[in-house]
Write a protein that holds these residues in place. Sequence first.
Motif, PDB file in Angstrom:
ATOM      1  N   ASN A 135       0.846  -1.190   0.000  1.00 61.00           N
ATOM      2  CA  ASN A 135       0.000   0.000   0.000  1.00 61.00           C
ATOM      3  C   ASN A 135       0.887   1.248   0.000  1.00 61.00           C
ATOM      4  N   LEU A 136       1.101   1.816  -1.188  1.00 62.42           N
ATOM      5  CA  LEU A 136       2.002   2.953  -1.357  1.00 62.42           C
ATOM      6  C   LEU A 136       1.303   4.052  -2.147  1.00 62.42           C
ATOM      7  N   SER A 137       1.936   5.203  -2.225  1.00 60.52           N
ATOM      8  CA  SER A 137       1.456   6.249  -3.121  1.00 60.52           C
ATOM      9  C   SER A 137       1.937   5.922  -4.536  1.00 60.52           C
ATOM     10  N   VAL A 138       1.319   6.554  -5.527  1.00 61.61           N
ATOM     11  CA  VAL A 138       1.675   6.272  -6.920  1.00 61.61           C
ATOM     12  C   VAL A 138       3.157   6.544  -7.204  1.00 61.61           C
ATOM     13  N   PRO A 139       3.718   7.712  -6.814  1.00 62.73           N
ATOM     14  CA  PRO A 139       5.153   7.921  -7.061  1.00 62.73           C
ATOM     15  C   PRO A 139       6.039   6.866  -6.395  1.00 62.73           C
ATOM     16  N   GLN A 140       5.628   6.397  -5.203  1.00 61.66           N
ATOM     17  CA  GLN A 140       6.433   5.386  -4.513  1.00 61.66           C
ATOM     18  C   GLN A 140       6.450   4.065  -5.259  1.00 61.66           C
ATOM     19  N   TYR A 141       5.351   3.720  -5.929  1.00 64.94           N
ATOM     20  CA  TYR A 141       5.344   2.480  -6.708  1.00 64.94           C
ATOM     21  C   TYR A 141       6.411   2.532  -7.809  1.00 64.94           C
ATOM     22  N   PHE A 142       6.493   3.663  -8.497  1.00 66.61           N
ATOM     23  CA  PHE A 142       7.503   3.789  -9.550  1.00 66.61           C
ATOM     24  C   PHE A 142       8.909   3.793  -8.958  1.00 66.61           C
ATOM     25  N   LEU A 143       9.089   4.498  -7.865  1.00 68.29           N
ATOM     26  CA  LEU A 143      10.397   4.569  -7.234  1.00 68.29           C
ATOM     27  C   LEU A 143      10.843   3.201  -6.734  1.00 68.29           C
ATOM     28  N   MET A 144       9.973   2.512  -6.021  1.00 68.85           N
ATOM     29  CA  MET A 144      10.339   1.224  -5.444  1.00 68.85           C
ATOM     30  C   MET A 144      10.500   0.143  -6.507  1.00 68.85           C
ATOM     31  N   SER A 145       9.675   0.190  -7.562  1.00 63.95           N
ATOM     32  CA  SER A 145       9.838  -0.779  -8.652  1.00 63.95           C
ATOM     33  C   SER A 145      11.190  -0.592  -9.339  1.00 63.95           C
ATOM     34  N   SER A 146      11.574   0.666  -9.567  1.00 63.77           N
ATOM     35  CA  SER A 146      12.869   0.942 -10.191  1.00 63.77           C
ATOM     36  C   SER A 146      14.009   0.501  -9.286  1.00 63.77           C
ATOM     37  N   ARG A 147      13.864   0.784  -8.003  1.00 66.33           N
ATOM     38  CA  ARG A 147      14.900   0.404  -7.053  1.00 66.33           C
ATOM     39  C   ARG A 147      15.037  -1.112  -6.957  1.00 66.33           C
ATOM     40  N   PHE A 148      13.901  -1.793  -6.918  1.00 64.62           N
ATOM     41  CA  PHE A 148      13.935  -3.249  -6.839  1.00 64.62           C
ATOM     42  C   PHE A 148      14.559  -3.850  -8.097  1.00 64.62           C
ATOM     43  N   ALA A 149      14.213  -3.275  -9.261  1.00 64.32           N
ATOM     44  CA  ALA A 149      14.769  -3.772 -10.521  1.00 64.32           C
ATOM     45  C   ALA A 149      16.283  -3.642 -10.557  1.00 64.32           C
ATOM     46  N   MET A 150      16.820  -2.560  -9.991  1.00 64.07           N
ATOM     47  CA  MET A 150      18.273  -2.339  -9.990  1.00 64.07           C
ATOM     48  C   MET A 150      18.978  -3.218  -8.969  1.00 64.07           C
ATOM     49  N   ARG A 151      18.377  -3.397  -7.797  1.00 66.11           N
ATOM     50  CA  ARG A 151      19.057  -4.111  -6.715  1.00 66.11           C
ATOM     51  C   ARG A 151      18.868  -5.617  -6.792  1.00 66.11           C
ATOM     52  N   HIS A 152      17.925  -6.079  -7.572  1.00 66.88           N
ATOM     53  CA  HIS A 152      17.670  -7.520  -7.705  1.00 66.88           C
ATOM     54  C   HIS A 152      17.727  -7.882  -9.192  1.00 66.88           C
ATOM     55  N   LEU A 153      18.921  -7.737  -9.738  1.00 72.43           N
ATOM     56  CA  LEU A 153      19.097  -7.882 -11.184  1.00 72.43           C
ATOM     57  C   LEU A 153      18.773  -9.285 -11.686  1.00 72.43           C
ATOM     58  N   ALA A 154      19.074 -10.307 -10.887  1.00 76.15           N
ATOM     59  CA  ALA A 154      18.792 -11.673 -11.332  1.00 76.15           C
ATOM     60  C   ALA A 154      17.293 -11.853 -11.570  1.00 76.15           C
ATOM     61  N   GLY A 155      16.477 -11.381 -10.631  1.00 75.61           N
ATOM     62  CA  GLY A 155      15.031 -11.470 -10.804  1.00 75.61           C
ATOM     63  C   GLY A 155      14.556 -10.640 -11.976  1.00 75.61           C
ATOM     64  N   THR A 156      15.166  -9.474 -12.177  1.00 74.41           N
ATOM     65  CA  THR A 156      14.790  -8.603 -13.292  1.00 74.41           C
ATOM     66  C   THR A 156      15.081  -9.279 -14.622  1.00 74.41           C
TER      67      THR A 156
END
Length: 233
Positions: A135-156
């Motif tokens: 449960n996040l705000s709209v900007p946080q979804y984009f921020l956290m998705s980008s952060r997760f994509a960078m920090r968990h490259l194998a999953g990405t």
Amino acid sequence: MASGGFSFKAYSLFDTLVWIACLNVLWIIFTVLGGVVFGFGPSTAAAQLLVRDKVRGGAAPLVRRFAREYARNFGKGNALGLPLAAVGVALTLNWDYFSAGWDLGSQIASTGLFMMALFGAGVACYLFPMFARYNLSVPQYFLMSSRFAMRHLAGTVILVFVTAAALFVCRSVPGLIPFFGIGAWLYVTGWLCDRFFTANDEAMAGALSADAAAGTPAAGATAAVVTRGAGIA
């Protein structure tokens, strides 16, 4: 006993395939009802909410729940989907323009845009499953998705590969699109993201517990506390 186990697995597989086919049809219908442009975001949000319930053993009525979640998340689904579509269109048009050129500058630009598109595809794969879980705000979804994509490259990389494979199969066998193409991609990416997020949350909880036991929280642990509402390490 073995026969009973096989029968149960076969039934479970068939049940999942039928569920995916129904999800696929619902996604297409509600996307069209929203005029496509304003329908695909809410449809994807509703679909990922149902996928998360399904992979966790839920059994809510599919049609009724999809319609309810579509209406409830119409605004937020578009707030997530429309910027994603705009970025995708911009990257595609720019890549088409630069890839047509044969000079070095155009080739460098087209390569850079292609890499950005791959990263954007990874972020897009995380975005709506993250919406279904946190449960996040709209900007946080984009921020956290980008952060997760960078920090968990194998999953990405796995998610991008699954997306590319789905696109290849749908282009090779277009007849699958009305029945399984989109629903199967939603289900597989939602299932994978649910496991990635769970593993991440468990790792964070373990790190925070270890820091609390030691009584010396590190800078990394402090950062994790700040973003713990999103469950992102």
